[in-house]
Design a protein around this motif. Structure first.
Motif, mmCIF file in Angstrom:
data_model
loop_
_atom_site.group_PDB
_atom_site.id
_atom_site.type_symbol
_atom_site.label_atom_id
_atom_site.label_comp_id
_atom_site.label_asym_id
_atom_site.label_seq_id
_atom_site.Cartn_x
_atom_site.Cartn_y
_atom_site.Cartn_z
ATOM 1 N N ARG A 1 26.037 -60.084 -17.705
ATOM 2 C CA ARG A 1 27.081 -60.860 -18.372
ATOM 3 C C ARG A 1 28.332 -60.934 -17.515
ATOM 4 N N ILE A 2 28.698 -59.822 -16.901
ATOM 5 C CA ILE A 2 29.890 -59.790 -16.047
ATOM 6 C C ILE A 2 29.686 -60.669 -14.817
ATOM 7 N N ASP A 3 28.517 -60.593 -14.198
ATOM 8 C CA ASP A 3 28.242 -61.426 -13.015
ATOM 9 C C ASP A 3 28.348 -62.909 -13.346
ATOM 10 N N ARG A 4 27.754 -63.321 -14.466
ATOM 11 C CA ARG A 4 27.820 -64.730 -14.851
ATOM 12 C C ARG A 4 29.259 -65.144 -15.159
ATOM 13 N N TYR A 5 29.964 -64.301 -15.893
ATOM 14 C CA TYR A 5 31.355 -64.595 -16.239
ATOM 15 C C TYR A 5 32.208 -64.757 -14.981
ATOM 16 N N GLN A 6 32.080 -63.825 -14.038
ATOM 17 C CA GLN A 6 32.921 -63.874 -12.844
ATOM 18 C C GLN A 6 32.677 -65.153 -12.041
ATOM 19 N N ALA A 7 31.417 -65.543 -11.920
ATOM 20 C CA ALA A 7 31.104 -66.764 -11.178
ATOM 21 C C ALA A 7 31.681 -67.995 -11.883
ATOM 22 N N LEU A 8 31.540 -68.044 -13.206
ATOM 23 C CA LEU A 8 32.063 -69.179 -13.958
ATOM 24 C C LEU A 8 33.587 -69.210 -13.915
ATOM 25 N N MET A 9 34.224 -68.069 -14.075
ATOM 26 C CA MET A 9 35.678 -68.028 -14.098
ATOM 27 C C MET A 9 36.257 -68.401 -12.736
ATOM 28 N N GLU A 10 35.625 -67.961 -11.662
ATOM 29 C CA GLU A 10 36.076 -68.338 -10.327
ATOM 30 C C GLU A 10 36.039 -69.856 -10.160
ATOM 31 N N MET A 11 34.970 -70.495 -10.651
ATOM 32 C CA MET A 11 34.873 -71.949 -10.572
ATOM 33 C C MET A 11 35.956 -72.617 -11.411
ATOM 34 N N LEU A 12 36.217 -72.087 -12.608
ATOM 35 C CA LEU A 12 37.205 -72.692 -13.501
ATOM 36 C C LEU A 12 38.617 -72.600 -12.928
ATOM 37 N N VAL A 13 38.936 -71.483 -12.296
ATOM 38 C CA VAL A 13 40.267 -71.319 -11.722
ATOM 39 C C VAL A 13 40.446 -72.223 -10.508
ATOM 40 N N GLU A 14 39.409 -72.308 -9.677
ATOM 41 C CA GLU A 14 39.484 -73.142 -8.481
ATOM 42 C C GLU A 14 39.540 -74.624 -8.833
ATOM 43 N N ASN A 15 38.793 -75.015 -9.856
ATOM 44 C CA ASN A 15 38.729 -76.420 -10.273
ATOM 45 C C ASN A 15 39.436 -76.591 -11.611
ATOM 46 N N ASP A 16 40.737 -76.276 -11.627
ATOM 47 C CA ASP A 16 41.472 -76.334 -12.883
ATOM 48 C C ASP A 16 42.034 -77.739 -13.126
ATOM 49 N N VAL A 17 42.783 -77.889 -14.205
ATOM 50 C CA VAL A 17 43.261 -79.216 -14.585
ATOM 51 C C VAL A 17 44.250 -79.776 -13.567
ATOM 52 N N ASN A 18 44.974 -78.891 -12.861
ATOM 53 C CA ASN A 18 45.904 -79.368 -11.836
ATOM 54 C C ASN A 18 45.138 -79.986 -10.669
ATOM 55 N N ALA A 19 44.052 -79.329 -10.267
ATOM 56 C CA ALA A 19 43.221 -79.884 -9.195
ATOM 57 C C ALA A 19 42.606 -81.202 -9.623
ATOM 58 N N TRP A 20 42.214 -81.310 -10.901
ATOM 59 C CA TRP A 20 41.606 -82.549 -11.416
ATOM 60 C C TRP A 20 42.557 -83.726 -11.282
ATOM 61 N N ARG A 21 43.762 -83.577 -11.792
ATOM 62 C CA ARG A 21 44.680 -84.722 -11.781
ATOM 63 C C ARG A 21 45.132 -85.063 -10.370
ATOM 64 N N ARG A 22 45.323 -84.042 -9.525
ATOM 65 C CA ARG A 22 45.767 -84.332 -8.159
ATOM 66 C C ARG A 22 44.671 -85.019 -7.358
ATOM 67 N N THR A 23 43.444 -84.594 -7.555
ATOM 68 C CA THR A 23 42.324 -85.240 -6.857
ATOM 69 C C THR A 23 42.199 -86.703 -7.285
ATOM 70 N N TYR A 24 42.338 -86.938 -8.617
ATOM 71 C CA TYR A 24 42.240 -88.327 -9.093
ATOM 72 C C TYR A 24 43.393 -89.169 -8.525
ATOM 73 N N LEU A 25 44.598 -88.643 -8.594
ATOM 74 C CA LEU A 25 45.747 -89.433 -8.153
ATOM 75 C C LEU A 25 45.723 -89.687 -6.643
ATOM 76 N N GLN A 26 45.164 -88.763 -5.871
ATOM 77 C CA GLN A 26 44.990 -89.024 -4.441
ATOM 78 C C GLN A 26 44.073 -90.231 -4.225
ATOM 79 N N ALA A 27 42.995 -90.295 -5.009
ATOM 80 C CA ALA A 27 42.093 -91.441 -4.898
ATOM 81 C C ALA A 27 42.789 -92.724 -5.333
ATOM 82 N N LEU A 28 43.604 -92.640 -6.380
ATOM 83 C CA LEU A 28 44.276 -93.831 -6.891
ATOM 84 C C LEU A 28 45.325 -94.339 -5.898
ATOM 85 N N GLU A 29 45.983 -93.422 -5.198
ATOM 86 C CA GLU A 29 46.971 -93.842 -4.197
ATOM 87 C C GLU A 29 46.306 -94.493 -2.984
ATOM 88 N N GLY A 30 44.999 -94.252 -2.856
ATOM 89 C CA GLY A 30 44.267 -94.915 -1.767
ATOM 90 C C GLY A 30 44.523 -94.294 -0.402
#
Length: 462
Positions: A433-462
């Motif tokens: 359970r801890i191994d699965r949690y740690q892997a998932l949480m690492e992904m969630l922190v790295e790919n958080d909502v701030n990364a989502w909006r910045r990645t989208y807006l970079q594409a929109l700015e062209g």
């Protein structure tokens, strides 16, 4: 020197509030933080219907000053337009279509006219409020034709679209009456964003079938224009939500749940009542768990929180009635004086309380029949105790399954598969359970909502 951020204009069905972090959910947080970073305008429906039968003036509410000032601008809607645009075409046609439920489409040409009319009226009002360099970011299935209307109003801005729900393959999309017209409207955007790579590929396949040419992994040339078509999986502020799960309000909710459980394990589901969420199938999966693994009787409780959604539509009332019947049957058959197998409530809970309830639950059960992403899956993981985390059981048809591969993945259409997945989660040892949690949480922190909006807006700015 780097070029300053261009002003952002956000268009969504509902506007605001300007909140951040773990205090509100989904779109509101992402859009508020993007606007605070750049300044700009958030435009959409006020939530009010006009009694006069006419569209009144734009309502404005300005926050801050200077280059980062944020204007919330809303427009009332007539009762007829709301009925045709929102209840009619958006939710009786587009919602079932985009969730692959063509059997539930209830098409009326008048509703389609109302949908396009609302898009045109909103676009016309917005066109007079934007500058030539503004980036325009349009949200969700309510506004598929919005960019086309802005172009007709001579807007030359970069305009992006993000779909928060699934996008089906061409053979499903083409069930839509005048599907070719809707595709042409979508081609007026510069960036088409989707939750998963599968959704983006479905859109690209539709464009190629109409004569488009794929010029890169994420670019299609069609009708003389180059469009970016890409997956931008929406996210949460995982660190903030993890902190929310340790606040006093969350701890009170967790302690209350644990007192009620009295040593039993809790399975939790949190969903709006909607046929896409697979709630009746989920209840049947829990019933199958008690039948096939009787050692869970008296030891496991299932809490389903399901606030009503679109309560005026008959389909949703029928789902609620079915859930009440199934839970009553399961509780009558398996329950005891001191144990209720299924606790089903339609009362919504504050986010802090939900965080505490997630933390009190050994299993997070997220089994939609079809979902664009599903942020409950991400919130459940973020809320867990790192030293003794629960396990996420996740539908293979949730967009989140593309990222959250360490969850226990299941087929929500099979009650046997759901029962087996729950049993696997309940019996999983702490180290796994801890191994699965740690892997998932690492992904969630790295790919958080701030990364989502910045990645989208970079594409929109062209």
């Amino acid at each position: 020197m780097s070029e300053p951020n261009r002003r952002l204009v956000v268009v969504s069905n509902r506007v605001g509030p300007l909140v951040s972090g773990g205090k509100a959910g989904g779109l509101a947080v992402a859009m508020a933080d993007a606007l605070k970073e750049r300044g700009g305008l958030w435009f959409g429906w006020s939530g009010e219907l006009s009694d006069s039968g006419t569209w009144g003036p734009v309502n404005r509410d300005v926050h801050g000053s200077g280059s980062t000032a944020i204007t919330l601008a809303t427009l009332d809607m007539t009762e007829e337009d709301h009925s045709q645009f929102y209840e009619g075409y958006a939710n009786r046609v587009l919602w079932p279509l985009l969730h692959y439920r063509t059997d539930l489409i209830d098409y009326d040409p008048k509703d389609e006219d109302g949908y396009k009319r609302v898009n045109q009226r909103f676009a016309t009002r917005l066109a007079s409020m934007v500058g030539p360099d503004d980036l325009i970011w349009v949200q969700d299935y309510h506004y598929l034709t919005f960019a086309q209307q802005l172009r007709m109003a001579e807007a030359s801005n970069r305009i992006g679209f993000f779909l928060h729900i699934p996008f089906p393959p061409p053979d499903v999309f083409n069930v839509l009456p005048r599907a070719d017209d809707m595709l042409r409207a979508l081609l007026a955007y510069d960036v088409l964003g989707f939750q998963t790579q599968g959704d983006a590929e479905n859109m690209i396949a539709l464009m190629l079938a109409e004569g488009g040419e794929r010029t890169s992994l994420t670019t299609v040339r069609i009708m003389g224009r180059d469009l970016t078509v890409k997956a931008f999986p929406i996210a949460i502020d995982a660190q903030s939500f993890a902190e929310l799960a340790t606040t006093e309000d969350a701890q009170i909710a967790q302690a209350r749940a644990e007192r009620l459980l009295n040593g039993r394990q809790q399975i939790i589901g949190v969903d709006r009542i909607d046929y896409s969420k697979g709630l009746p199938e989920r209840f049947k999966g829990f019933k199958k768990l008690l039948e096939d693994y009787p050692e869970n009787s008296g030891r496991v409780s299932f809490l389903q929180i399901a606030p009503p959604s679109r309560g005026t539509l008959d389909a949703y009332a029928r789902i609620r009635e079915e859930l009440e019947q199934i839970s009553g049957h399961v509780n009558g058959r398996f329950g005891d004086i001191d144990w209720v197998p299924i606790r089903f409530t339609t009362r919504g809970q504050p986010r802090s309380a939900l965080a505490g309830l997630y933390r009190a639950s050994r299993v997070g059960l997220v089994t939609p029949l079809r979902d664009g992403m599903n942020l409950v899956a991400k919130e459940y993981v973020a809320a867990q105790d790192p030293n003794d985390p629960g396990v996420l059981v996740l539908s293979q048809f949730a967009g989140a399954a593309e990222q959250m591969t360490q969850a226990v993945i299941t087929n929500p259409y099979s009650d046997g598969d759901v029962a087996e997945a729950i049993q696997t989660a309940l019996r999983m040892d702490k180290s796994e359970r801890i191994d699965r949690y740690q892997a998932l949480m690492e992904m969630l922190v790295e790919n958080d909502v701030n990364a989502w909006r910045r990645t989208y807006l970079q594409a929109l700015e062209g």
